[in-house]
Design an enzyme around this catalytic site. Structure first.
Site, PDB file in Angstrom:
ATOM      1  N   ALA A   1       4.411   4.110   2.967  1.00  0.00           N
ATOM      2  CA  ALA A   1       4.110   3.116   2.205  1.00  0.00           C
ATOM      3  C   ALA A   1       4.041   1.754   3.367  1.00  0.00           C
ATOM      4  CB  ALA A   1       4.825   2.432   1.048  1.00  0.00           C
ATOM      5  N   LYS A   2       3.559   0.661   3.244  1.00  0.00           N
ATOM      6  CA  LYS A   2       3.616  -0.295   3.876  1.00  0.00           C
ATOM      7  C   LYS A   2       3.312  -1.834   3.151  1.00  0.00           C
ATOM      8  CE  LYS A   2       4.811  -1.295   8.153  1.00  0.00           C
ATOM      9  NZ  LYS A   2       5.760  -0.201   9.172  1.00  0.00           N
ATOM     10  N   GLY A   3       4.218  -2.823   3.307  1.00  0.00           N
ATOM     11  CA  GLY A   3       3.930  -4.248   2.658  1.00  0.00           C
ATOM     12  C   GLY A   3       3.453  -5.089   3.831  1.00  0.00           C
TER      13      GLY A   3
ATOM     14  N   VAL B   1       0.760  -1.201   0.041  1.00  0.00           N
ATOM     15  CA  VAL B   1       0.083   0.134   0.018  1.00  0.00           C
ATOM     16  C   VAL B   1       0.967   1.239  -0.047  1.00  0.00           C
ATOM     17  CG1 VAL B   1      -1.843   1.457   1.339  1.00  0.00           C
ATOM     18  CG2 VAL B   1      -2.049  -1.170   1.259  1.00  0.00           C
TER      19      VAL B   1
END
Ligand code: GLU
Length: 422
Positions: free
Chosen positions: A111-113, A66
């Site tokens: 962001a992040k995953g 995201v």
């Protein structure tokens, strides 16, 4: 009743993040359109990751990336491997990264995953295959000028090395700046592995002093003994703080005279857990969070301080090593009890600050000394602490509200200056 019992606390990080944003947008006087823009991710992708297990069977995993916002620069944020990962959790964590980068004035968005996997149940070779396939699936979205992943819960410098290699092989040349938190021998930065914890301890010292407590006479409890909690406990101990309780996901140990942190680290290296450490008594997770200490460092996961336990927290100062450990409901209770909560987007920003240093060094192919990294990190953390605490005083609001307002204002200004296309 265990505080981690889902019946007591089901973390809703995205609701929490949006509640915090709603409050900041209200104080800053922005309209509903601005709230809607900042509450939603700019881009997100969900990918299927077919994994060939070592026994020859295949299994299908799910991953997300995201990008919440990139108005101020490339998106930036960690990659989490956990069996509890959900898209909403990743959305919340990505939003918090946007505020963290803006607050610390590093030129990134957030962001992040996440991959829904319990990494402890898989071999190193399987984790490598998962990481390479996930990286390949999200590779159109990432890159040194687009989105730069880093370690988070359940991932480490080896994961970042595999990601960097996969991306580089696909592009036909080595791209060191595509991930941060890499091994030092492979384009990583000195001081990155311990940066989050160093930052937590810098801010904890300032926060304790602001309450008239001298760190060398303070006591602390640390929840979590992973990448953040372990080094936070070590650096607190080195600063003279008496660390009287620590925990990990398996249990907690305490000693009122102070735990021998070096011996505890040796025990964890040998056994994989703080449980069974001979020089302390076993306590529950709830006992740890409600210990009678000056400083509590929640350094594990979201939502551990909630409406059901906040009134029993006895620490004067809470410094959030984890992302999102305190729910908005708990914030209200802690505020009423005059506890000082140093919010995640300030307290644990040391990691992304040194990630930024690593990216700058990689892009310039010129490496700094450990002292240089450490001095610049301390300077940024302590300046941010001063800025946020002065702003909180001026507005008469908690530190989290002040920090979120400062960050949201920077992102909103960038958005307004860029204008809308078309
Ligand atoms: N995962 C860390 C965090 O939540 C570090 C992110 C980064 O360095 O990009 O802040």
């Amino acid at each position: 009743m265990d505080v981690l019992d889902p019946a007591v606390s089901t973390p809703q990080p995205l609701d929490d993040a949006r509640t915090q944003l709603r409050q900041a947008v209200g104080l800053l006087g922005y309209d509903e359109g601005m709230f809607a823009m900042l509450a939603s991710p700019r881009r997100e992708v969900t990918v299927s990751i077919p994994l060939r297990r070592d026994d020859g069977t295949t299994e299908l995993l799910t991953g997300h990336r995201v990008q919440h916002n990139f108005s101020r620069g490339p998106a930036k944020g960690g990659l989490r491997y956990s069996k509890d990962v959900t898209l909403d959790e990743v959305r919340a964590l990505a939003m918090w990264m946007t505020w963290k980068c803006a607050l610390l004035n590093v030129p990134y968005g957030g962001a992040k995953g996440g991959v829904r996997i319990d990494p402890r149940q898989y071999s190193t070779a399987e984790l490598e295959r998962v990481t390479r396939r996930y990286t390949s699936e999200i590779s159109p979205m990432i890159g040194p000028e687009r989105d730069i992943p880093a370690p988070d819960v359940g991932t480490d410098e080896q994961t970042m090395a595999w990601m960097m290699d996969t991306y580089s092989v696909q592009h036909g040349h080595t791209v060191l700046g595509v991930t941060t938190g890499k091994p030092v021998s492979l384009g990583g930065s000195l001081g990155r592995a311990t940066a989050t914890s160093r930052g937590v301890v810098h801010v904890a010292g300032a926060a304790l002093r602001s309450r008239g407590i001298e760190p060398a006479r303070a006591t602390a409890a640390v929840q979590g003994f992973g990448k953040v909690g372990r080094y936070a406990a070590r650096f607190l101990d080195e600063t003279g703080v008496r660390v009287i309780a620590v925990s990990d996901q398996y249990g907690a140990v305490a000693s009122s005279s102070g735990l021998d942190i070096a011996a505890l680290e040796r025990h964890v290296d040998a056994t994989g857990s703080v449980v069974g450490f001979g020089c302390g008594e076993e306590i529950t997770h709830d006992d740890l969070l409600t210990s009678e200490v000056d400083l509590l460092v929640p350094a594990a996961v979201e939502g551990v301080l909630h409406g059901g336990n906040a009134h029993r927290i006895r620490a004067q100062v809470i410094v959030e090593g984890a992302n999102g450990p305190t729910t908005p409901e708990a914030d209200l209770v802690l505020r009423a009890a005059d506890r000082l909560v140093v919010p995640d987007i300030l307290a644990n920003a040391g990691g992304v600050i040194v990630s930024y240093f690593e990216w700058v060094q990689a892009n310039q192919a010129y490496w700094w000394s450990a002292d240089e990294v450490e001095l610049r990190l301390a300077d940024r953390m302590l300046s941010a602490w001063e800025h946020v605490s002065r702003h909180a005083e001026r507005l008469g609001v908690p530190l989290r509200t002040a920090a979120t307002c400062l960050a949201v204002e920077r992102v909103a200004q960038a958005h307004q200056l860029r204008g809308l296309y078309p």
